[in-house]
Scaffold this motif. Structure first.
Motif, PDB file in Angstrom:
ATOM      1  N   ALA A  78     -46.671  -2.968 -32.297  1.00 26.91           N
ATOM      2  CA  ALA A  78     -46.091  -2.321 -31.118  1.00 26.91           C
ATOM      3  C   ALA A  78     -44.567  -2.396 -31.163  1.00 26.91           C
ATOM      4  CB  ALA A  78     -46.608  -2.974 -29.846  1.00 26.91           C
ATOM      5  N   THR A  79     -44.042  -3.551 -31.605  1.00 27.96           N
ATOM      6  CA  THR A  79     -42.598  -3.712 -31.699  1.00 27.96           C
ATOM      7  C   THR A  79     -42.010  -2.762 -32.728  1.00 27.96           C
ATOM      8  OG1 THR A  79     -42.762  -6.044 -31.109  1.00 27.96           O
ATOM      9  CG2 THR A  79     -40.733  -5.342 -32.172  1.00 27.96           C
ATOM     10  N   ASN A  80     -42.680  -2.662 -33.874  1.00 29.99           N
ATOM     11  CA  ASN A  80     -42.195  -1.775 -34.929  1.00 29.99           C
ATOM     12  C   ASN A  80     -42.232  -0.311 -34.502  1.00 29.99           C
ATOM     13  OD1 ASN A  80     -41.817  -3.940 -36.611  1.00 29.99           O
ATOM     14  ND2 ASN A  80     -43.820  -3.768 -37.592  1.00 29.99           N
ATOM     15  N   ALA A  81     -43.185   0.014 -33.636  1.00 30.78           N
ATOM     16  CA  ALA A  81     -43.317   1.397 -33.179  1.00 30.78           C
ATOM     17  C   ALA A  81     -42.435   1.664 -31.963  1.00 30.78           C
ATOM     18  CB  ALA A  81     -44.770   1.696 -32.836  1.00 30.78           C
ATOM     19  N   SER A  82     -41.672   0.635 -31.540  1.00 31.47           N
ATOM     20  CA  SER A  82     -40.783   0.766 -30.374  1.00 31.47           C
ATOM     21  C   SER A  82     -41.543   1.172 -29.122  1.00 31.47           C
ATOM     22  CB  SER A  82     -39.667   1.781 -30.670  1.00 31.47           C
ATOM     23  OG  SER A  82     -38.889   1.352 -31.764  1.00 31.47           O
ATOM     24  N   VAL A  83     -42.730   0.633 -28.953  1.00 32.29           N
ATOM     25  CA  VAL A  83     -43.512   0.901 -27.749  1.00 32.29           C
ATOM     26  C   VAL A  83     -43.986  -0.431 -27.179  1.00 32.29           C
ATOM     27  CG1 VAL A  83     -44.301   3.134 -28.572  1.00 32.29           C
ATOM     28  CG2 VAL A  83     -45.700   1.115 -28.999  1.00 32.29           C
ATOM     29  N   THR A  84     -44.431  -0.387 -25.954  1.00 33.00           N
ATOM     30  CA  THR A  84     -44.966  -1.571 -25.299  1.00 33.00           C
ATOM     31  C   THR A  84     -46.472  -1.429 -25.166  1.00 33.00           C
ATOM     32  OG1 THR A  84     -42.943  -1.843 -24.028  1.00 33.00           O
ATOM     33  CG2 THR A  84     -44.900  -2.970 -23.212  1.00 33.00           C
ATOM     34  N   LEU A  85     -47.197  -2.473 -25.492  1.00 32.43           N
ATOM     35  CA  LEU A  85     -48.651  -2.428 -25.348  1.00 32.43           C
ATOM     36  C   LEU A  85     -49.026  -2.224 -23.895  1.00 32.43           C
ATOM     37  CD1 LEU A  85     -49.731  -5.320 -27.721  1.00 32.43           C
ATOM     38  CD2 LEU A  85     -50.476  -2.957 -27.899  1.00 32.43           C
ATOM     39  N   LEU A  86     -49.986  -1.356 -23.660  1.00 34.89           N
ATOM     40  CA  LEU A  86     -50.465  -1.138 -22.301  1.00 34.89           C
ATOM     41  C   LEU A  86     -51.088  -2.427 -21.774  1.00 34.89           C
ATOM     42  CD1 LEU A  86     -52.185   2.366 -22.617  1.00 34.89           C
ATOM     43  CD2 LEU A  86     -49.877   1.844 -21.832  1.00 34.89           C
ATOM     44  N   THR A  87     -50.837  -2.734 -20.529  1.00 34.31           N
ATOM     45  CA  THR A  87     -51.395  -3.927 -19.910  1.00 34.31           C
ATOM     46  C   THR A  87     -52.656  -3.554 -19.143  1.00 34.31           C
ATOM     47  OG1 THR A  87     -49.191  -4.895 -19.663  1.00 34.31           O
ATOM     48  CG2 THR A  87     -50.962  -5.837 -18.329  1.00 34.31           C
ATOM     49  N   VAL A  88     -53.790  -3.904 -19.707  1.00 35.19           N
ATOM     50  CA  VAL A  88     -55.069  -3.600 -19.073  1.00 35.19           C
ATOM     51  C   VAL A  88     -55.331  -4.610 -17.961  1.00 35.19           C
ATOM     52  CG1 VAL A  88     -57.550  -3.414 -19.421  1.00 35.19           C
ATOM     53  CG2 VAL A  88     -55.976  -2.585 -21.184  1.00 35.19           C
ATOM     54  N   THR A  89     -55.653  -4.127 -16.772  1.00 36.29           N
ATOM     55  CA  THR A  89     -55.854  -5.019 -15.626  1.00 36.29           C
ATOM     56  C   THR A  89     -57.317  -5.386 -15.401  1.00 36.29           C
ATOM     57  OG1 THR A  89     -55.970  -3.115 -14.132  1.00 36.29           O
ATOM     58  CG2 THR A  89     -53.812  -4.136 -14.451  1.00 36.29           C
ATOM     59  N   SER A  90     -58.204  -4.853 -16.243  1.00 34.06           N
ATOM     60  CA  SER A  90     -59.625  -5.142 -16.073  1.00 34.06           C
ATOM     61  C   SER A  90     -59.905  -6.634 -16.218  1.00 34.06           C
ATOM     62  CB  SER A  90     -60.444  -4.367 -17.112  1.00 34.06           C
ATOM     63  OG  SER A  90     -61.789  -4.777 -17.070  1.00 34.06           O
ATOM     64  N   THR A  91     -60.713  -7.166 -15.314  1.00 33.83           N
ATOM     65  CA  THR A  91     -61.092  -8.580 -15.378  1.00 33.83           C
ATOM     66  C   THR A  91     -62.258  -8.777 -16.341  1.00 33.83           C
ATOM     67  OG1 THR A  91     -62.589  -8.281 -13.491  1.00 33.83           O
ATOM     68  CG2 THR A  91     -60.337  -9.018 -13.018  1.00 33.83           C
ATOM     69  N   THR A  92     -62.723  -7.674 -16.932  1.00 28.90           N
ATOM     70  CA  THR A  92     -63.869  -7.754 -17.843  1.00 28.90           C
ATOM     71  C   THR A  92     -63.457  -7.538 -19.296  1.00 28.90           C
ATOM     72  OG1 THR A  92     -64.327  -5.397 -17.455  1.00 28.90           O
ATOM     73  CG2 THR A  92     -65.489  -6.987 -16.090  1.00 28.90           C
ATOM     74  N   GLN A  93     -62.177  -7.713 -19.595  1.00 25.84           N
ATOM     75  CA  GLN A  93     -61.742  -7.584 -20.978  1.00 25.84           C
ATOM     76  C   GLN A  93     -62.502  -8.551 -21.876  1.00 25.84           C
ATOM     77  OE1 GLN A  93     -57.355  -7.687 -20.969  1.00 25.84           O
ATOM     78  NE2 GLN A  93     -57.472  -6.328 -22.721  1.00 25.84           N
ATOM     79  N   GLY A  94     -62.990  -8.025 -22.993  1.00 26.18           N
ATOM     80  CA  GLY A  94     -63.735  -8.859 -23.925  1.00 26.18           C
ATOM     81  C   GLY A  94     -65.231  -8.843 -23.687  1.00 26.18           C
ATOM     82  N   ASN A  95     -65.682  -7.977 -22.760  1.00 25.85           N
ATOM     83  CA  ASN A  95     -67.120  -7.945 -22.465  1.00 25.85           C
ATOM     84  C   ASN A  95     -67.884  -6.929 -23.315  1.00 25.85           C
ATOM     85  OD1 ASN A  95     -66.309  -5.530 -21.307  1.00 25.85           O
ATOM     86  ND2 ASN A  95     -67.440  -5.815 -19.386  1.00 25.85           N
ATOM     87  N   GLY A  96     -67.204  -6.300 -24.269  1.00 29.41           N
ATOM     88  CA  GLY A  96     -67.892  -5.368 -25.158  1.00 29.41           C
ATOM     89  C   GLY A  96     -68.085  -3.984 -24.577  1.00 29.41           C
ATOM     90  N   ARG A  97     -67.393  -3.687 -23.487  1.00 30.49           N
ATOM     91  CA  ARG A  97     -67.481  -2.376 -22.865  1.00 30.49           C
ATOM     92  C   ARG A  97     -66.080  -1.768 -22.723  1.00 30.49           C
ATOM     93  NH1 ARG A  97     -71.723  -0.888 -19.839  1.00 30.49           N
ATOM     94  NH2 ARG A  97     -70.398  -0.013 -18.212  1.00 30.49           N
ATOM     95  N   ILE A  98     -66.026  -0.448 -22.714  1.00 31.30           N
ATOM     96  CA  ILE A  98     -64.760   0.249 -22.514  1.00 31.30           C
ATOM     97  C   ILE A  98     -64.748   0.744 -21.069  1.00 31.30           C
ATOM     98  CG2 ILE A  98     -63.299   2.186 -23.223  1.00 31.30           C
ATOM     99  CD1 ILE A  98     -64.605   1.980 -25.992  1.00 31.30           C
ATOM    100  N   GLU A  99     -64.055   0.010 -20.215  1.00 28.95           N
ATOM    101  CA  GLU A  99     -64.041   0.334 -18.786  1.00 28.95           C
ATOM    102  C   GLU A  99     -63.082   1.499 -18.522  1.00 28.95           C
ATOM    103  OE1 GLU A  99     -66.197  -1.242 -17.121  1.00 28.95           O
ATOM    104  OE2 GLU A  99     -66.555  -3.027 -18.349  1.00 28.95           O
ATOM    105  N   GLY A 100     -63.423   2.295 -17.499  1.00 31.85           N
ATOM    106  CA  GLY A 100     -62.607   3.451 -17.144  1.00 31.85           C
ATOM    107  C   GLY A 100     -63.249   4.746 -17.592  1.00 31.85           C
ATOM    108  N   ASN A 101     -62.861   5.842 -16.961  1.00 33.98           N
ATOM    109  CA  ASN A 101     -63.408   7.156 -17.302  1.00 33.98           C
ATOM    110  C   ASN A 101     -62.773   7.702 -18.573  1.00 33.98           C
ATOM    111  OD1 ASN A 101     -64.773   6.910 -14.898  1.00 33.98           O
ATOM    112  ND2 ASN A 101     -63.432   8.307 -13.762  1.00 33.98           N
ATOM    113  N   TYR A 102     -63.536   8.477 -19.320  1.00 31.66           N
ATOM    114  CA  TYR A 102     -63.026   9.049 -20.576  1.00 31.66           C
ATOM    115  C   TYR A 102     -61.797   9.927 -20.347  1.00 31.66           C
ATOM    116  CZ  TYR A 102     -64.628  13.824 -19.672  1.00 31.66           C
ATOM    117  OH  TYR A 102     -64.770  15.091 -19.148  1.00 31.66           O
ATOM    118  N   ASN A 103     -61.695  10.528 -19.150  1.00 32.15           N
ATOM    119  CA  ASN A 103     -60.575  11.442 -18.861  1.00 32.15           C
ATOM    120  C   ASN A 103     -59.500  10.797 -17.991  1.00 32.15           C
ATOM    121  OD1 ASN A 103     -62.142  11.286 -16.575  1.00 32.15           O
ATOM    122  ND2 ASN A 103     -62.341  13.481 -16.255  1.00 32.15           N
TER     123      ASN A 103
END
Length: 225
Positions: A78-103
């Motif tokens: 992310a540093t090399n690409a001059s961008v900041t990693l998005l901060t995911v607010t989901s409390t279920t990070q690491g649960n093996g699911r992709i939370e949020g709508n596809y769109n």
């Protein structure tokens, strides 16, 4: 003495008709090639997105978008690409699911972070700067939104993940289903729906019959895996 009448001979008319026929044939063939290319692009999207997941899991032992150690895995990238990693607010990070709508265009949704992470991991092409998520999200060959989520977007679909592509004409949607599934857009692992997805599962549209798919209308096509 009467003047000679001038006009086209039968041979000349025949030649003109042949030329017109060749031109029309060329136009129709060209359109057929364009349509075939679009369908191949749509199908390639559905086949490629799962590879992003498998590649990321193989590399980091985590699910893109759901990676709780993403800062460790992609911080330098992310540093090399001059961008900041998005901060995911989901409390279920690491649960093996992709939370949020596809769109979704919400930067804190895992379904949005998915795309930044697979790009930073060099698995997918595209800009990893998600300052404007709506502009950074991927689109299909017709400019419709392409995305992934873990909740079934169309009633009756089963699977761990669902890849959806919207704004696809009915004639292409039917061809996609024939190529990837059972040819019935209301059953199987590939299904088609109309309307706008907003988090509530949509009803699948049948291939034919009352309320069936219209070739020139646009639809959402989703695959499950």
């Amino acid at each position: 003495m009467s003047a000679r009448q001038k006009g086209f001979t039968l041979v000349e008319i025949a030649i003109v008709l042949v030329i017109i026929g060749l031109l029309l044939g060329g136009v129709l063939k060209g359109q057929e090639l364009i349509n075939s290319s679009k369908v191949k692009n749509f199908i390639n999207d559905f086949k490629t997105v799962p590879l992003f997941i498998y590649g990321y899991q193989d590399k980091y032992r985590a699910l893109p978008g759901d990676d709780r150690d993403v800062a460790t895995h992609l911080g330098s990238a992310a540093t090399n690409a001059s961008v900041t990693l998005l901060t995911v607010t989901s409390t279920t990070q690491g649960n093996g699911r992709i939370e949020g709508n596809y769109n979704s265009t919400t930067a804190t949704d895992e379904s949005v972070a998915f795309w930044q992470q697979v790009r930073l991991a060099n698995l997918a092409a595209g800009n990893a700067n998600f300052t404007d998520p709506a502009a950074a999200m991927p689109t299909n060959a017709d400019g419709g939104r392409l995305g992934i989520q873990s909740t079934s977007p169309i009633t009756g679909m089963t699977g761990s993940y669902f890849v959806c592509s919207e704004g696809i004409q009915g004639k292409f949607a039917k061809q996609i289903d024939i190529t990837l599934d059972d040819g019935n857009t209301a059953t199987g692992s590939v299904r088609v729906a109309s309307g706008t997805y907003a988090g509530t599962a949509l009803t699948a549209v049948p291939t034919t019959g009352t309320g069936g798919i219209e070739d020139n209308n646009t639809y959402i096509v989703c695959t499950a895996f």
